[in-house]
Design a protein around this motif. Structure first.
Motif, PDB file in Angstrom:
ATOM      1  N   THR A 270       0.826  -1.205   0.000  1.00 34.13           N
ATOM      2  CA  THR A 270       0.000   0.000   0.000  1.00 34.13           C
ATOM      3  C   THR A 270       0.856   1.248   0.000  1.00 34.13           C
ATOM      4  O   THR A 270       0.558   2.225  -0.702  1.00 34.13           O
ATOM      5  CB  THR A 270      -0.925  -0.003   1.229  1.00 34.13           C
ATOM      6  OG1 THR A 270      -1.763  -1.154   1.192  1.00 34.13           O
ATOM      7  CG2 THR A 270      -1.787   1.249   1.252  1.00 34.13           C
ATOM      8  N   TYR A 271       1.944   1.232   0.771  1.00 32.30           N
ATOM      9  CA  TYR A 271       2.826   2.399   0.832  1.00 32.30           C
ATOM     10  C   TYR A 271       3.489   2.659  -0.513  1.00 32.30           C
ATOM     11  O   TYR A 271       3.619   3.818  -0.939  1.00 32.30           O
ATOM     12  CB  TYR A 271       3.895   2.199   1.904  1.00 32.30           C
ATOM     13  CG  TYR A 271       3.345   1.944   3.288  1.00 32.30           C
ATOM     14  CD1 TYR A 271       2.119   2.474   3.674  1.00 32.30           C
ATOM     15  CD2 TYR A 271       4.030   1.160   4.213  1.00 32.30           C
ATOM     16  CE1 TYR A 271       1.598   2.239   4.939  1.00 32.30           C
ATOM     17  CE2 TYR A 271       3.529   0.930   5.472  1.00 32.30           C
ATOM     18  CZ  TYR A 271       2.312   1.460   5.835  1.00 32.30           C
ATOM     19  OH  TYR A 271       1.803   1.229   7.082  1.00 32.30           O
ATOM     20  N   LEU A 272       3.914   1.596  -1.191  1.00 28.66           N
ATOM     21  CA  LEU A 272       4.516   1.771  -2.514  1.00 28.66           C
ATOM     22  C   LEU A 272       3.495   2.329  -3.507  1.00 28.66           C
ATOM     23  O   LEU A 272       3.833   3.189  -4.340  1.00 28.66           O
ATOM     24  CB  LEU A 272       5.063   0.435  -3.013  1.00 28.66           C
ATOM     25  CG  LEU A 272       6.332  -0.088  -2.339  1.00 28.66           C
ATOM     26  CD1 LEU A 272       6.660  -1.491  -2.845  1.00 28.66           C
ATOM     27  CD2 LEU A 272       7.509   0.843  -2.599  1.00 28.66           C
ATOM     28  N   LEU A 273       2.271   1.851  -3.425  1.00 28.31           N
ATOM     29  CA  LEU A 273       1.229   2.353  -4.315  1.00 28.31           C
ATOM     30  C   LEU A 273       0.953   3.830  -4.049  1.00 28.31           C
ATOM     31  O   LEU A 273       0.808   4.631  -4.995  1.00 28.31           O
ATOM     32  CB  LEU A 273      -0.047   1.538  -4.137  1.00 28.31           C
ATOM     33  CG  LEU A 273      -1.237   1.948  -5.013  1.00 28.31           C
ATOM     34  CD1 LEU A 273      -0.882   1.823  -6.493  1.00 28.31           C
ATOM     35  CD2 LEU A 273      -2.463   1.105  -4.679  1.00 28.31           C
ATOM     36  N   ASN A 274       0.895   4.220  -2.778  1.00 26.02           N
ATOM     37  CA  ASN A 274       0.695   5.629  -2.434  1.00 26.02           C
ATOM     38  C   ASN A 274       1.835   6.487  -2.984  1.00 26.02           C
ATOM     39  O   ASN A 274       1.601   7.572  -3.540  1.00 26.02           O
ATOM     40  CB  ASN A 274       0.606   5.799  -0.920  1.00 26.02           C
ATOM     41  CG  ASN A 274      -0.654   5.185  -0.344  1.00 26.02           C
ATOM     42  OD1 ASN A 274      -1.634   4.947  -1.053  1.00 26.02           O
ATOM     43  ND2 ASN A 274      -0.639   4.903   0.947  1.00 26.02           N
ATOM     44  N   SER A 275       3.068   6.017  -2.829  1.00 25.47           N
ATOM     45  CA  SER A 275       4.217   6.765  -3.337  1.00 25.47           C
ATOM     46  C   SER A 275       4.161   6.887  -4.859  1.00 25.47           C
ATOM     47  O   SER A 275       4.498   7.937  -5.424  1.00 25.47           O
ATOM     48  CB  SER A 275       5.526   6.086  -2.922  1.00 25.47           C
ATOM     49  OG  SER A 275       5.761   6.231  -1.543  1.00 25.47           O
ATOM     50  N   MET A 276       3.741   5.816  -5.529  1.00 19.22           N
ATOM     51  CA  MET A 276       3.652   5.861  -6.989  1.00 19.22           C
ATOM     52  C   MET A 276       2.598   6.849  -7.447  1.00 19.22           C
ATOM     53  O   MET A 276       2.816   7.617  -8.396  1.00 19.22           O
ATOM     54  CB  MET A 276       3.343   4.463  -7.531  1.00 19.22           C
ATOM     55  CG  MET A 276       3.436   4.364  -9.041  1.00 19.22           C
ATOM     56  SD  MET A 276       5.100   4.730  -9.666  1.00 19.22           S
ATOM     57  CE  MET A 276       6.012   3.336  -8.949  1.00 19.22           C
ATOM     58  N   VAL A 277       1.437   6.870  -6.775  1.00 18.64           N
ATOM     59  CA  VAL A 277       0.374   7.811  -7.138  1.00 18.64           C
ATOM     60  C   VAL A 277       0.842   9.247  -6.937  1.00 18.64           C
ATOM     61  O   VAL A 277       0.678  10.111  -7.815  1.00 18.64           O
ATOM     62  CB  VAL A 277      -0.892   7.530  -6.307  1.00 18.64           C
ATOM     63  CG1 VAL A 277      -1.924   8.640  -6.491  1.00 18.64           C
ATOM     64  CG2 VAL A 277      -1.490   6.187  -6.695  1.00 18.64           C
ATOM     65  N   VAL A 278       1.452   9.511  -5.779  1.00 14.41           N
ATOM     66  CA  VAL A 278       1.926  10.863  -5.486  1.00 14.41           C
ATOM     67  C   VAL A 278       3.063  11.253  -6.432  1.00 14.41           C
ATOM     68  O   VAL A 278       3.111  12.380  -6.938  1.00 14.41           O
ATOM     69  CB  VAL A 278       2.380  10.956  -4.021  1.00 14.41           C
ATOM     70  CG1 VAL A 278       3.047  12.299  -3.747  1.00 14.41           C
ATOM     71  CG2 VAL A 278       1.192  10.772  -3.085  1.00 14.41           C
ATOM     72  N   GLY A 279       3.989  10.322  -6.702  1.00 11.75           N
ATOM     73  CA  GLY A 279       5.124  10.624  -7.565  1.00 11.75           C
ATOM     74  C   GLY A 279       4.692  10.934  -8.992  1.00 11.75           C
ATOM     75  O   GLY A 279       5.137  11.927  -9.581  1.00 11.75           O
ATOM     76  N   LEU A 280       3.828  10.104  -9.566  1.00 14.11           N
ATOM     77  CA  LEU A 280       3.370  10.344 -10.935  1.00 14.11           C
ATOM     78  C   LEU A 280       2.535  11.618 -11.027  1.00 14.11           C
ATOM     79  O   LEU A 280       2.648  12.379 -12.000  1.00 14.11           O
ATOM     80  CB  LEU A 280       2.569   9.144 -11.429  1.00 14.11           C
ATOM     81  CG  LEU A 280       3.356   7.849 -11.627  1.00 14.11           C
ATOM     82  CD1 LEU A 280       2.446   6.726 -12.102  1.00 14.11           C
ATOM     83  CD2 LEU A 280       4.504   8.053 -12.622  1.00 14.11           C
ATOM     84  N   GLY A 281       1.701  11.857 -10.029  1.00 17.75           N
ATOM     85  CA  GLY A 281       0.920  13.100 -10.019  1.00 17.75           C
ATOM     86  C   GLY A 281       1.814  14.324  -9.945  1.00 17.75           C
ATOM     87  O   GLY A 281       1.564  15.335 -10.625  1.00 17.75           O
ATOM     88  N   THR A 282       2.869  14.241  -9.147  1.00 14.24           N
ATOM     89  CA  THR A 282       3.809  15.355  -9.030  1.00 14.24           C
ATOM     90  C   THR A 282       4.534  15.602 -10.342  1.00 14.24           C
ATOM     91  O   THR A 282       4.710  16.747 -10.774  1.00 14.24           O
ATOM     92  CB  THR A 282       4.823  15.071  -7.916  1.00 14.24           C
ATOM     93  OG1 THR A 282       4.136  14.874  -6.680  1.00 14.24           O
ATOM     94  CG2 THR A 282       5.800  16.233  -7.763  1.00 14.24           C
ATOM     95  N   VAL A 283       4.978  14.528 -10.986  1.00 18.73           N
ATOM     96  CA  VAL A 283       5.699  14.672 -12.261  1.00 18.73           C
ATOM     97  C   VAL A 283       4.812  15.322 -13.315  1.00 18.73           C
ATOM     98  O   VAL A 283       5.219  16.273 -14.005  1.00 18.73           O
ATOM     99  CB  VAL A 283       6.208  13.299 -12.741  1.00 18.73           C
ATOM    100  CG1 VAL A 283       6.736  13.395 -14.172  1.00 18.73           C
ATOM    101  CG2 VAL A 283       7.298  12.788 -11.814  1.00 18.73           C
ATOM    102  N   LEU A 284       3.595  14.837 -13.479  1.00 23.07           N
ATOM    103  CA  LEU A 284       2.714  15.360 -14.520  1.00 23.07           C
ATOM    104  C   LEU A 284       2.326  16.810 -14.257  1.00 23.07           C
ATOM    105  O   LEU A 284       2.404  17.663 -15.164  1.00 23.07           O
ATOM    106  CB  LEU A 284       1.464  14.486 -14.624  1.00 23.07           C
ATOM    107  CG  LEU A 284       1.685  13.045 -15.091  1.00 23.07           C
ATOM    108  CD1 LEU A 284       0.367  12.262 -15.056  1.00 23.07           C
ATOM    109  CD2 LEU A 284       2.272  13.017 -16.495  1.00 23.07           C
ATOM    110  N   ALA A 285       1.924  17.110 -13.030  1.00 20.40           N
ATOM    111  CA  ALA A 285       1.476  18.468 -12.720  1.00 20.40           C
ATOM    112  C   ALA A 285       2.632  19.462 -12.793  1.00 20.40           C
ATOM    113  O   ALA A 285       2.488  20.553 -13.363  1.00 20.40           O
ATOM    114  CB  ALA A 285       0.836  18.500 -11.335  1.00 20.40           C
ATOM    115  N   SER A 286       3.778  19.109 -12.239  1.00 23.54           N
ATOM    116  CA  SER A 286       4.920  20.035 -12.255  1.00 23.54           C
ATOM    117  C   SER A 286       5.445  20.239 -13.671  1.00 23.54           C
ATOM    118  O   SER A 286       5.875  21.340 -14.026  1.00 23.54           O
ATOM    119  CB  SER A 286       6.031  19.517 -11.343  1.00 23.54           C
ATOM    120  OG  SER A 286       6.516  18.265 -11.785  1.00 23.54           O
ATOM    121  N   ALA A 287       5.394  19.191 -14.510  1.00 22.40           N
ATOM    122  CA  ALA A 287       5.872  19.337 -15.890  1.00 22.40           C
ATOM    123  C   ALA A 287       4.999  20.320 -16.665  1.00 22.40           C
ATOM    124  O   ALA A 287       5.511  21.203 -17.366  1.00 22.40           O
ATOM    125  CB  ALA A 287       5.887  17.976 -16.584  1.00 22.40           C
TER     126      ALA A 287
END
Length: 276
Positions: A68-85
């Motif tokens: 679950t923690y890895l999934l949360n990190s993946m969701v937050v990481g991908l969201g951060t990459v897309l929005a910041s880009a």
């Protein structure tokens, strides 16, 4: 005339490179070998593991809820990459292509924000997320990480956009392209290496960050992987096997991601620093 290297240089350089590799890779070896050692708790300073097994990996998934923690990190990481880009690219085009009032002030403020220690932002951002009712929310954490990634991303992409000649854009306009079409078909492919460089930075920031994730999340189900490792540290003892197994799981995605984009990352960082 080409000068031949001396025997000492021919021998010393490989030795220096080997020593540097050993110094750099030894922590990785220790982490992985301890994660695979069934007797990690009693290993001590022994350089070789007492055996090989996946018990610690099974433990962190079954008892530590690490999936679950890895999934949360993946969701937050991908969201951060897309929005910041998206936001950084639009902001970089604005400051690199258009002349407007307080343009220099905006750039200086971006640099100032980048230099502020993260610890100084914890309380103000906590209060702001509380007022917006975004505490204990992956969306709120993603917004915070986007804010942390934007200064570096905007500054890097600004230099990268500035290296694209204006004549290329003007030629696209003469061919009948609208601004959105020019942006999508001409400018975006040219700044793609810069986007990769800033995307890697944003992903690493979101993936490895601990303080904000630990402070903003009240429920254990919303923890990210970096916070999930902390549960294996006790008050009087540490479960080194699960700690190293979870650390290996956190390190592997970043390492794979970096290896896949390393060429574009180097070119993006170099090109973004040429002109500004």
């Amino acid at each position: 005339m080409t000068r031949r290297a001396s025997p000492a240089a021919r021998v010393g350089l490989p030795l220096a490179v080997t020593a540097l590799l050993v110094f750099t890779l030894f922590p990785v070896y220790w982490m992985v070998s301890t994660a695979l050692d069934p007797r990690a708790a009693t290993r001590g300073s022994d350089p070789l593991p007492g055996g090989l097994g996946f018990q610690h990996f099974a433990f962190v998934f079954e008892k530590g809820n690490f999936g679950t923690y890895l999934l949360n990190s993946m969701v937050v990481g991908l969201g951060t990459v897309l929005a910041s880009a998206v936001l950084a690219l639009l902001a970089a085009v604005a400051v690199a292509r258009f002349r407007f009032r307080f343009r220099t002030s905006v750039l200086v403020m971006i640099l100032i924000v980048q230099m502020v220690p993260l610890e100084a932002l914890v309380i103000p951002l906590f209060l702001q997320m509380r007022d917006y009712e975004l505490l204990n929310s992956l969306l709120g954490l993603t917004i915070v990480y986007v804010a942390l990634s934007l200064p570096f991303a905007i500054w890097t992409l600004r230099g990268f956009v500035a290296t694209v000649p204006r004549e290329v854009e003007e030629a696209a306009y003469l061919d009948g392209c609208s601004w959105p079409r020019m942006f999508r078909s001409v400018l975006l492919p040219l700044v793609a290496p810069g986007l990769v460089a800033t995307g890697v930075f944003a992903f690493i920031t979101a993936w490895n960050e601990f303080v904000f994730a630990y402070t903003f999340m009240k429920s254990g189900e919303k923890y990210t992987a970096a916070v999930g490792i902390f549960q294996f540290f006790g008050e009087n003892s540490t479960a080194w096997g699960p700690v190293m197994a979870s650390s290996t799981l956190v390190t592997a995605p970043v390492l794979v991601f970096f290896v896949l984009v390393q060429h574009r990352l180097a070119s993006g960082l170099a090109a973004g620093a040429v002109k500004g």
